[in-house]
Structure formats: structure tokens, C-alpha cells
Motif scaffolding. Sequence first.
Motif, mmCIF file in Angstrom:
data_model
loop_
_atom_site.group_PDB
_atom_site.id
_atom_site.type_symbol
_atom_site.label_atom_id
_atom_site.label_comp_id
_atom_site.label_asym_id
_atom_site.label_seq_id
_atom_site.Cartn_x
_atom_site.Cartn_y
_atom_site.Cartn_z
ATOM 1 N N MET A 60 0.896 -1.227 -0.115
ATOM 2 C CA MET A 60 -0.101 -0.004 -0.080
ATOM 3 C C MET A 60 0.882 1.068 0.089
ATOM 4 O O MET A 60 1.730 1.305 0.869
ATOM 5 C CB MET A 60 -0.840 0.055 0.998
ATOM 6 C CG MET A 60 -1.715 1.225 1.303
ATOM 7 S SD MET A 60 -2.943 1.049 2.844
ATOM 8 C CE MET A 60 -3.896 -0.274 2.350
ATOM 9 N N ALA A 61 0.691 2.357 -0.990
ATOM 10 C CA ALA A 61 1.474 3.452 -1.128
ATOM 11 C C ALA A 61 1.173 4.245 0.277
ATOM 12 O O ALA A 61 0.261 4.233 0.655
ATOM 13 C CB ALA A 61 0.996 3.972 -2.236
ATOM 14 N N THR A 62 2.345 5.016 0.588
ATOM 15 C CA THR A 62 2.086 6.034 1.674
ATOM 16 C C THR A 62 2.379 7.562 1.197
ATOM 17 O O THR A 62 2.835 7.573 -0.116
ATOM 18 C CB THR A 62 3.228 5.689 2.534
ATOM 19 O OG1 THR A 62 4.638 6.050 1.812
ATOM 20 C CG2 THR A 62 3.363 4.328 2.922
ATOM 21 N N TYR A 76 -2.968 5.928 -4.598
ATOM 22 C CA TYR A 76 -3.055 6.235 -3.291
ATOM 23 C C TYR A 76 -4.216 6.988 -2.839
ATOM 24 O O TYR A 76 -4.670 7.722 -3.499
ATOM 25 C CB TYR A 76 -1.685 7.303 -3.117
ATOM 26 C CG TYR A 76 -1.520 7.829 -1.747
ATOM 27 C CD1 TYR A 76 -1.262 7.284 -0.475
ATOM 28 C CD2 TYR A 76 -2.261 9.220 -1.288
ATOM 29 C CE1 TYR A 76 -1.143 7.869 0.581
ATOM 30 C CE2 TYR A 76 -2.230 9.800 -0.123
ATOM 31 C CZ TYR A 76 -1.560 9.081 0.747
ATOM 32 O OH TYR A 76 -1.548 9.577 1.993
ATOM 33 N N ASP A 134 5.844 7.666 -0.415
ATOM 34 C CA ASP A 134 5.880 7.412 -1.646
ATOM 35 C C ASP A 134 5.475 8.476 -2.830
ATOM 36 O O ASP A 134 6.002 8.516 -3.859
ATOM 37 C CB ASP A 134 5.343 6.045 -1.938
ATOM 38 C CG ASP A 134 5.753 4.790 -1.123
ATOM 39 O OD1 ASP A 134 6.710 4.718 -0.911
ATOM 40 O OD2 ASP A 134 4.673 4.115 -0.848
ATOM 41 N N VAL A 135 4.288 9.087 -2.429
ATOM 42 C CA VAL A 135 3.579 10.156 -3.415
ATOM 43 C C VAL A 135 4.676 11.135 -3.431
ATOM 44 O O VAL A 135 4.997 11.678 -4.688
ATOM 45 C CB VAL A 135 2.489 10.519 -2.892
ATOM 46 C CG1 VAL A 135 1.798 11.782 -3.616
ATOM 47 C CG2 VAL A 135 1.412 9.593 -2.787
ATOM 48 N N LEU A 183 0.071 5.668 -8.278
ATOM 49 C CA LEU A 183 0.503 4.835 -7.066
ATOM 50 C C LEU A 183 -1.020 4.230 -6.580
ATOM 51 O O LEU A 183 -1.012 3.246 -5.709
ATOM 52 C CB LEU A 183 1.081 5.450 -5.918
ATOM 53 C CG LEU A 183 2.575 6.086 -6.302
ATOM 54 C CD1 LEU A 183 3.124 6.963 -5.141
ATOM 55 C CD2 LEU A 183 3.384 4.785 -6.337
ATOM 56 N N MET A 241 -0.457 10.339 -7.361
ATOM 57 C CA MET A 241 -1.420 9.586 -6.263
ATOM 58 C C MET A 241 -2.260 8.526 -7.264
ATOM 59 O O MET A 241 -2.512 7.540 -6.838
ATOM 60 C CB MET A 241 -2.552 10.630 -5.718
ATOM 61 C CG MET A 241 -1.883 11.504 -4.440
ATOM 62 S SD MET A 241 -2.926 12.700 -3.968
ATOM 63 C CE MET A 241 -4.163 11.839 -3.472
#
Length: 331
Positions: free
Chosen positions: A1-3, A45, A6-7, A43, A40
Motif C-alpha cells: 500500500m502506497a504512503t 494512493y 511514496d507520493v 500509485l 497519487m
Amino acid sequence: MATIKDVAKLAGLSITTVSRYLNNHPYITEEKRESIQRAMKELDYVPSSVATTLRSNKGKMIGILVSRITNPYFSYLIDAVEKEVKANGYTLLIVQTYDDKGAELKMFEMLKQKLINGIIMCSIECSDMIDIYSKYGPIVVCNQRVESKEAHQITTDQEGITSEAIKYLFSKGKRKIAYCTGGTFSEKGHGTLRNKGFKSAMKELSLEIDSRVIFENIHTVEDGYMVAQNLLRNEKSVWPDAIFTGSDEVASGVINYLMRNGKKVPEDIAVMGFDNQPFSSMTAVPITTVEQPLEALGKEAARMMMSLLNKEVYKVKKDKLVLKIVERESV
């Protein structure tokens, strides 16, 4: 899961800038907004709406940990805590752990991330983590006892009252006593203090502890059915003449099952509960139990938390935290 990290990395921006975008900060260029939106989308996100809501609450939230809110003990305790914190302008975030360490650690992380201002722990799975996370905010332990230099503890004499309860059963002529605990029958975890009280009283009274009638991780009415069922499956020579159930819920389950199967309470087996819940006087056989000062426990825990947040000294009203045996017909 992206955080969010990461964004920020993919967008080529700082985490602070992304955070400002997520919180609708007005001073972000259109170019940066588009970069964040692309990152976003790539990813997949999705920002945490819960976290965003908590952050916007401007530091006015207390977390409370309980094992399960369906237990009336915790329901009444939460009610007392919430009234007190609400009167001080705070809201209460309730987390049920279901005895899972992971759920407890998540709340510790919320304290670290400043999503909550403090934690009231009415259920404990990770006592060794309390001192580690106390540097991020106050932690108040309610009606538990832990080895901690940092935790502020609101306690009752669980060990002493359990010993007194076993001696009370002895005074009623009971010599073969079964025992239920909410945790394990070891030196650590749920029910440690009650376990100590039970063991010390049995030793003092020269009574044998029969492992066949010791029941671990017992909490609910259904658990009470199971306990009674297991008791009756044994040879009659193993049957106890009394059982300390550790909660009124369990006691009601035990009584119900015994009576449905033709046994008399207390003539065949006496049953003792714990908590003195409102229903305990209204069961088929009213339950002899231990009364806990739930409202006082909740108030004292909440007032201690408010004092810590306000950097004030608070003296616990110990005279309000007294346990007592309530005699009824089940013993």
C-alpha cells in the motif's frame, strides 16, 4: 500500500508539500498540485480520511483501549471516562483490541504521530512498550498493574479481593474450587493479579489447585456455557463444589447451563461472579459477586489524564476505588 512518502518521492516534492495539498492548503502552485495528483493516481494512493479528520481535530482527542466493548464492564467504564473528557473539551477514540497486540501497537503509533494526545489503557497486551511510547504523550493505565516507570496507574486491589473471595467460598464450606481467568494461568498477561490472589488463598487454606478445573481466556456468556459443560463432562469426583468465574457474564452462562442440565445452584455447585453488573441481581439465581467501582475508576483515569495534559499534579482518590463482595443466592 502506497504512503504519503511514496507520493512525495514520485512527485519530486517534499512530504510537507504533499501533506499541505492533502489538507487543502491554499499556497501550493498548480504545477505542484498536478504533480501530486499524477503521483497519487499512478500509485493508487488514497489518503486516510480518518487520519485527516484526527489531525484537523486540533489536539483534542484521547484514545482508550479496551479488549471488547460488548463486555458491560468496559461499556460502563468508557461511559464514565467519556463524560469526564468531554467536560474538558476532548473527544474519546475507542479501540477494541480483542486481545490483539497489533491493535494496541497501532494506537501507540497514533500517539507517536500526534493523532491523539494521550492513551487510557483498560486492556494491556504490550506492557513492555509503554515506557517506549510514553515520551510521545501521557499513558494512563486503568485497573491494571504494570511494571513501568512512565505509566500513571489507577488501580484497585484485584489480588486482595480475589483472595478474599476464595476465603469467602471457603467460609461457606466450599473446598473444591474451580477458577476462570480472562488470560492465562501464568505470571504474566490478563488476570495476573487475580491469579496471584487465587493461588495465595488456596495455599493459605491448604486447598489443592486442580488443573482440570482451571479455565483460561474466559470472557463471555458462551464461555460460561462451555465451562459448565466441561465441568459436567468430568467424572463426578472431579466436580468442584464452587467456581470463581471472574465475571458476571461468565457466571450467568455457568448458572444457565447447570440449571438446564438439572443441577442446583448453589447446592450442587456454587457460582461467584465479578463486577456486579446490573443484570447480576436479576438472573434466575442472583449472582454473588465482587463489586467494582466502575464510575470512580473511569473518573479517576480521565482526571489523571487531564491533569497530565495540563501539567498539573493530581492526587488519586483511593477511598473511591474500594472493591467489595456482594452476597446473593448463587453461593
